[in-house]
Design an enzyme around this catalytic site. Structure first.
Site, PDB file in Angstrom:
ATOM      1  N   GLU A   1       0.838  -1.189   0.000  1.00 20.05           N
ATOM      2  CA  GLU A   1       0.000   0.000   0.000  1.00 20.05           C
ATOM      3  C   GLU A   1       0.880   1.248   0.000  1.00 20.05           C
ATOM      4  O   GLU A   1       1.723   1.427   0.868  1.00 20.05           O
ATOM      5  CB  GLU A   1      -0.869  -0.047   1.263  1.00 20.05           C
ATOM      6  CG  GLU A   1      -1.526   1.230   1.623  1.00 20.05           C
ATOM      7  CD  GLU A   1      -2.034   1.181   3.071  1.00 20.05           C
ATOM      8  OE1 GLU A   1      -1.806   0.172   3.781  1.00 20.05           O
ATOM      9  OE2 GLU A   1      -2.656   2.159   3.486  1.00 20.05           O
ATOM     10  N   ASP A  49      -0.509  -1.444   5.938  1.00 20.58           N
ATOM     11  CA  ASP A  49      -0.356  -0.913   7.291  1.00 20.58           C
ATOM     12  C   ASP A  49      -1.359  -1.571   8.223  1.00 20.58           C
ATOM     13  O   ASP A  49      -2.441  -1.969   7.795  1.00 20.58           O
ATOM     14  CB  ASP A  49      -0.617   0.603   7.299  1.00 20.58           C
ATOM     15  CG  ASP A  49       0.622   1.374   6.849  1.00 20.58           C
ATOM     16  OD1 ASP A  49       1.735   0.870   7.110  1.00 20.58           O
ATOM     17  OD2 ASP A  49       0.467   2.445   6.238  1.00 20.58           O
ATOM     18  N   ASP A  74      -3.474  -0.468  10.081  1.00 22.79           N
ATOM     19  CA  ASP A  74      -4.516   0.463  10.514  1.00 22.79           C
ATOM     20  C   ASP A  74      -5.774   0.246   9.670  1.00 22.79           C
ATOM     21  O   ASP A  74      -5.833  -0.662   8.852  1.00 22.79           O
ATOM     22  CB  ASP A  74      -4.028   1.919  10.399  1.00 22.79           C
ATOM     23  CG  ASP A  74      -3.628   2.265   8.970  1.00 22.79           C
ATOM     24  OD1 ASP A  74      -3.945   1.472   8.044  1.00 22.79           O
ATOM     25  OD2 ASP A  74      -2.997   3.311   8.766  1.00 22.79           O
ATOM     26  N   ASP A  93      -7.114   1.978   7.216  1.00 26.95           N
ATOM     27  CA  ASP A  93      -6.937   2.125   5.767  1.00 26.95           C
ATOM     28  C   ASP A  93      -6.329   0.862   5.172  1.00 26.95           C
ATOM     29  O   ASP A  93      -6.749   0.380   4.124  1.00 26.95           O
ATOM     30  CB  ASP A  93      -5.999   3.293   5.453  1.00 26.95           C
ATOM     31  CG  ASP A  93      -6.747   4.624   5.433  1.00 26.95           C
ATOM     32  OD1 ASP A  93      -7.993   4.586   5.569  1.00 26.95           O
ATOM     33  OD2 ASP A  93      -6.086   5.658   5.285  1.00 26.95           O
TER      34      ASP A  93
END
Ligand code: 0RA
Length: 633
Positions: A423, A496, A498, A500
């Protein structure tokens, strides 16, 4: 006193046969089989309601989790003596396999299929069962152990009203598991409440201390409405088309067309789901296509230069069809497909004239349906052309025309090659520096990845990110998929830790699931687990995947240790050496392999959760991550 005779021996042999091979009668002894016991009893009560004799069916899951009571306010199972067998009809029904025939002048038979085994099979597979019947101002009871009555049916005292109440505990020596699943019961009863309109289904869940009351006077029309809402689709019709037919074959049908790119038909026979469809679904499809074609012809609505296929005409269709069939034949491993040949024609000839008439009466809506099919045809043709282009490109360039963003590996042996889909450009940059150039390829993704659940194939092929993924993999897509062309043996999503990151991973997994399912089934797809924390203690370094992991590591350190804690805000923040050591290095990294446990369940999950609520998507990926096994490659 009646003597012990041939009939009794038959009963005992029947019970033994069921106990010896439970799978033959209820499909298995796992959780599915366990719940089949309950559906059997519930279906009998629901049948009593279906025939207009009961208005409510209640299911109680007792606190122990392994005992259930099913209660109805029907006529009560007859308790009078069976003339030939000299036993109470209740006892005959609960101890004789495939009990059928006449009791008190009424035919008794249950609904059929896997479920047609009758209450006697449930009784045989229960360590305890109690039957209570209220009839003619009296309450009657009989107790059983492993299918055998402890005593004849006996009156317990005066009672108001009529009804049947069965309480049973599945035999723990026969089932792998005897704890019922409350959510499974609730959702099955919800479906039943749609199929048996007007009947009140109550679920008293004493394990979770909640009660549900389910009743739908709108029947399958309400069911359809719930499905359209659930899939967040927009209906093309102003109101659904529905039909209830009694002659010859009983059909309950509701359908509409939506903007969704798929077709969804939920079918039921005698209140039992037929997940794999069968002759009734074929009959329905026949009728829809013929009615639409006749409407198109009559009003000269055929688009010029464009052929509408049956698939085009059905795209976006959502339908619920519920049938009563006297002697259903079910087919397939899980008996999920209806096989009665005559049903196809019966459904077709019941539905087609009514739908045709409806289309002529609702001409504007009919025209909207044709417009919807024209759109589907255009999208189909465009996506085929786009797919051809991709193929042509790869054919003419000899090598694949690889995306510019891809930092490919030098090895051409797929067995040793891995593709990391990363990403963002900055994380992609670190990964490019950190990787083993010979075997590890990096494809950074930037910008939006399309939600494959909501997009048509044409839009997917037009999305640069997804088409880069497909080109890099080299294996084609959908119908053109070729596993032997796959350029990597591991496809690793590196995102990541998180929301997103989870979101993008979920979108990619949805895309793989819908269009490259073989990749998941073949075990090619993995999630990388980059650490969230570095914990330095003296010369030692620990990596923690999440907060819980960090707390565990900190707690395990000697009390005088002075740990130095670093939290990574994202992959881009990690230096290449760290990224390699923790996430890329096959000798040290941790990966999760993505698997499909239950294809049906997954299909549902993907559709349910890939709606428009991002928090749902986030949950999906977290749940999947729990389900996949740890894998040290
Ligand atoms: C046979 C005859 C009659 C009722 C039933 C069966 C019956 C079966 C079940 C199973 C669950 N609940 C049930 N309720 C009724 C009726 C005979 C009569 O009263 O005429």
């Amino acid at each position: 006193m009646s003597s012990y005779g041939a009939a009794d021996i038959q009963v005992l042999e029947g019970i033994d046969a069921v106990r010896k091979r439970p799978g033959m009668y209820i499909g298995g002894t796992g959780v599915d089989g366990l719940h089949h016991l309950l559906w059997e009893i519930v279906d009998n009560a629901a049948d009593e309601a279906m025939n207009g004799h009961a208005s409510s069916v209640s299911v109680t899951l007792h606190k122990s989790g392994d005992t259930i009571t099913v209660d109805d306010n029907g006529r009560g199972i007859p308790v009078g003596l069976h003339p030939k067998l000299k036993k109470s009809a209740l006892e005959v029904i609960l101890t004789t396999l495939h009990a059928g025939g006449k009791f008190d002048g009424t035919n008794y038979s249950s609904s059929g299929g896997l479920h047609g085994v009758g209450s006697s099979a449930v009784n045989a597979l229960s360590s305890k069962l109690e039957a209570r019947v209220r009839r003619e101002g009296q309450e009657w009871v009989q107790h059983y152990r492993r299918g055998r009555p402890k005593a004849p049916v006996a009156p317990v005292g005066p009672a108001r009203g009529t009804g049947t109440r069965i309480t049973f505990t599945p035999d723990a020596t026969l089932f792998e598991e005897t704890t019922f699943d409350a959510e499974r019961i609730r959702s099955r009863l919800e479906v039943k409440s749609f199929l048996h309109k007007g009947v009140r289904f109550i679920f008293r869940d004493q394990v979770n201390k909640v009660s549900h009351e389910l009743k739908h006077d709108g029947g399958v029309v309400d069911f359809l409405g719930a499905l359209v809402t659930k899939h967040e689709a927009r209906s093309v019709l102003e109101a659904p088309f529905s039909l209830e037919k009694q002659n010859g074959i009983q059909i309950d049908l509701a359908l509409t067309w939506t903007d969704a790119p798929r077709e969804r038909v939920r079918s039921f026979v005698n209140g039992i789901p037929t997940r794999d469809g069968g002759t009734h679904e074929q009959g329905l499809r026949d009728s829809l296509i013929k009615a639409l074609r006749s409407f198109i012809e009559t009003h000269a609505l055929a688009p010029r230069g464009l052929t509408l296929t049956a698939e085009d005409l059905r795209e976006g269709l959502i339908a619920v069809i519920s049938l009563r069939v006297a002697e259903p034949q079910f087919q397939g491993q899980t008996k999920d497909r209806l096989n009665n040949p005559d049903v196809r024609g019966a459904v077709d000839s019941s539905v087609r004239p009514v739908l045709e008439q409806w289309l002529h009466d609702h001409r504007t809506q009919g025209e909207a349906l044709v417009e919807r099919a024209v759109q589907a045809a255009r999208a189909r043709i465009a996506s085929r052309q786009a797919a051809k282009k991709v193929r042509r490109k790869s054919a003419t360039s000899g090598r694949l025309n690889l995306p510019g963003k891809l930092a490919d590996c030098s090895s051409r042996n797929p067995d040793e090659c891995e593709l990391f889909i990363v990403e963002g450009d900055s994380a992609g940059g670190s990964a490019k520096q950190a990787r083993d150039r010979r075997t590890q390829a990096i494809l950074p993704l930037r910008g939006k990845v399309l939600n494959a659940e909501q997009a048509t194939l044409k839009r997917i092929l037009g999305n640069e990110q997804l088409s880069n993924v497909v080109t890099a993999l080299g294996c084609g897509l959908g119908g053109d998929f070729r596993e032997d062309r796959l350029r990597y043996s591991r496809i690793i999503l590196l995102m990541d830790a998180d929301s997103d990151g989870s979101h993008i991973a979920t979108l990619l997994l949805t895309f793989f699931y819908r269009y490259l399912r073989r990749l998941i089934e073949g075990g090619y797809v993995y999630l990388a687990l980059p650490p969230l924390y570095r914990i330095n203690v003296g010369k030692q370094t620990h990596w923690a995947l999440d907060d819980a992991d960090k707390d565990r590591i900190l707690a395990s350190l000697p009390s005088r240790a002075k740990p130095e804690l670093t939290r990574f805000k994202g992959l881009g923040e990690m230096n290449p050496k760290t990224l390699f050591a923790t996430t890329l290095d096959p000798a040290q990294r941790r990966l999760l392999q993505v698997t499909l446990d239950d294809p049906l369940q997954t299909d549902q999950t993907v559709s349910n959760l890939m709606g428009k609520d991002p928090s749902q998507r986030y949950r999906f990926i977290m749940e999947r991550a729990d389900e996949v096994g740890d894998l040290d490659v």
